[in-house]
Design a protein around this motif. Structure first.
Motif, PDB file in Angstrom:
ATOM      1  N   ARG A  87     103.350  54.278  92.656  1.00  0.00           N
ATOM      2  CA  ARG A  87     102.998  55.024  93.856  1.00  0.00           C
ATOM      3  C   ARG A  87     104.263  55.615  94.502  1.00  0.00           C
ATOM      4  NH1 ARG A  87     100.113  51.421  97.894  1.00  0.00           N
ATOM      5  NH2 ARG A  87     100.784  52.919  99.484  1.00  0.00           N
ATOM      6  N   ASP A  89     105.122  56.988  98.467  1.00  0.00           N
ATOM      7  CA  ASP A  89     104.615  57.214  99.825  1.00  0.00           C
ATOM      8  C   ASP A  89     105.491  58.175 100.614  1.00  0.00           C
ATOM      9  OD1 ASP A  89     102.466  54.854 100.126  1.00  0.00           O
ATOM     10  OD2 ASP A  89     104.204  54.150  98.988  1.00  0.00           O
ATOM     11  N   HIS A 122      99.883  63.443  93.773  1.00  0.00           N
ATOM     12  CA  HIS A 122      99.759  61.986  93.842  1.00  0.00           C
ATOM     13  C   HIS A 122      99.474  61.529  95.282  1.00  0.00           C
ATOM     14  CE1 HIS A 122     100.642  57.772  93.710  1.00  0.00           C
ATOM     15  NE2 HIS A 122     101.577  57.956  94.617  1.00  0.00           N
ATOM     16  N   GLU A 125      95.909  62.384  96.293  1.00  0.00           N
ATOM     17  CA  GLU A 125      94.878  61.488  95.736  1.00  0.00           C
ATOM     18  C   GLU A 125      94.623  60.313  96.670  1.00  0.00           C
ATOM     19  OE1 GLU A 125      95.896  59.952  91.832  1.00  0.00           O
ATOM     20  OE2 GLU A 125      95.988  62.027  91.089  1.00  0.00           O
ATOM     21  N   ARG A 126      95.707  59.826  97.305  1.00  0.00           N
ATOM     22  CA  ARG A 126      95.561  58.694  98.221  1.00  0.00           C
ATOM     23  C   ARG A 126      95.352  59.147  99.655  1.00  0.00           C
ATOM     24  NH1 ARG A 126      99.566  55.723  98.943  1.00  0.00           N
ATOM     25  NH2 ARG A 126     101.143  57.006  97.983  1.00  0.00           N
TER      26      ARG A 126
END
Ligand SMILES: NC(=O)c1ccc[n+]([C@@H]2O[C@H](COP(=O)([O-])OP(=O)(O)OC[C@H]3O[C@@H](n4cnc5c(N)ncnc54)[C@H](O)[C@@H]3O)[C@@H](O)[C@H]2O)c1
Length: 246
Positions: A87, A89, A122, A125-126
Motif C-alpha cells: 500500500r 498512503d 492505487h 482504489e482505497r
C-alpha cells in the motif's frame, strides 16, 4: 493528554530523501509511525547512515534507488514500494535540483507528475491518499537568478492545483509547501560558508533566523495528517515571513 499525529500503518514515499528537507520529512513521518520509503539517486553506502538514523525512530526505512528524472523510474519506484509494502498512503514529491533546463523540468515537473500519476490509481482504489509537493517561494518572487529553477518550480505549483482538482474526487488530497531559505546543500551551493549565507539572509528575515529542514517537514506532516482533512489545493509558505512581511 497531548495530541499526537499517528501515521501507524501508513506507507509514505519521499523522493529525494537522502538529505535536506526530504530526509527531515522522512524522519518525521517515521517518528509519527509511518513506514517510509526513501527514493534518491545516491549509493547504498551513502544512504546507509541516513537509514540507520531514521531507523532509530523504531521504523526502519526502505531505500529504493531510482533516478526519477527518467519517466519509467517513477512508475518503477511506485511498483517496487507496492510490491514491498502492499500500500501507499502518502507521496511527498520533494526531489529537487539546481541544474540545466531539461533536468530541472524532468525532476520538478515531469517526475512530480509521473510519480503522482503512478500512485493515483492505487490510492483511488482505497479512496484515500495524500500527496505533498515541494515548490518554492521563488515562483512568486522571481527567485535569485536561476530562471530554469523558477520556471520549473512554477510547474510544481500549478500541477499542485491541477492534481488537487482532478484527484480529490478520488479521495486524494494534494497540497504543496513553498519553502525558502532552508539550510541545505542546495542553498549552500551559492555561498562559501554558512556564516556568509546567514549574513546574507538574516537581515531579510522577520524571524531573524534562517530555516531548517525540520521547519518544512513539520508542515508536510500536517498535510499528511488528519488535521488537514479539509485542506486541498493549498500551497503553504514556509519562509519565516520573508516573502510577505520581510
Ligand atoms: N533549501 C531551500 O531553501 C529550498 C527552498 C525552496 C524549495 N526547496 C525545495 O525543497 C526540495 C528539497 O531541497 P533541499 O534544499 O533539501 O535540497 P538537497 O539538495 O539537500 O536535497 C535534494 C535531494 O534530491 C535528490 N535528487 C536529486 N535528483 C534526483 C533524482 N533525479 N531522483 C531522485 N532524487 C534526486 C538529491 O540526491 C538530494 O538528496 C527541492 O524540491 C527544492 O527545490 C528548497
Amino acid at each position: 493528554m497531548a495530541y499526537t499525529i499517528d501515521l501507524d500503518g501508513k506507507v509514505a514515499i519521499v523522493t529525494g530523501a537522502a538529505k535536506g528537507i526530504g530526509k527531515a520529512t522522512a524522519n518525521l513521518l517515521a517518528k509519527a509511525g509511518a513506514q517510509v520509503v526513501i527514493d534518491d539517486i545516491v549509493s547504498q553506502e551513502t544512504v546507509k547512515p541516513v537509514l540507520d538514523e531514521i531507523g532509530l525512530t523504531g521504523k526502519q526505512p526502505f531505500y529504493i534507488q531510482k533516478d526519477i528524472s527518467v519517466e519509467e523510474n517513477c512508475r518503477e519506484l511506485v511498483k517496487d514500494a507496492l510490491a514491498q509494502f502492499g500500500r501507499i498512503d502518502i507521496l511527498v514529491n520533494n526531489a529537487g535540483v539546481v541544474a540545466d533546463w531539461d533536468k530541472s523540468y524532468a525532476i520538478h515537473v515531469k517526475a512530480l507528475h509521473f510519480c503522482s500519476e503512478a500512485v493515483k490509481d492505487h490510492m483511488a482504489e482505497r479512496g484515500s491518499g495524500r500527496i505533498v509537493n515541494i515548490t518554492s517561494t521563488c515562483v512568486l518572487t522571481g527567485g535569485t537568478g536561476i530562471p530554469q529553477y523558477v520556471a520549473t518550480k512554477a510547474g510544481a505549483y500549478s500541477l499542485t492545483r491541477y492534481q488537487a482538482k482532478t484527484y480529490a474526487p478520488l479521495g486524494i488530497l494534494v497540497n504543496a509547501v513553498m519553502p525558502a531559505v532552508i539550510m541545505s546543500d542546495m542553498i549552500m551551493t551559492r555561498y562559501a560558508s554558512e556564516e556568509e549565507m546567514q549574513a546574507h539572509y538574516i537581515p531579510q528575515m522577520p524571524v531573524r533566523r534562517i530555516g531548517y529542514p525540520e521547519d518544512v517537514a513539520n508542515v508536510v506532516l500536517f498535510l499528511c495528517s488528519d488535521l488537514s482533512s479539509f485542506v486541498n489545493g493549498e500551497i503553504i509558505v514556509a519562509d519565516g515571513g520573508r516573502m510577505y512581511v520581510g
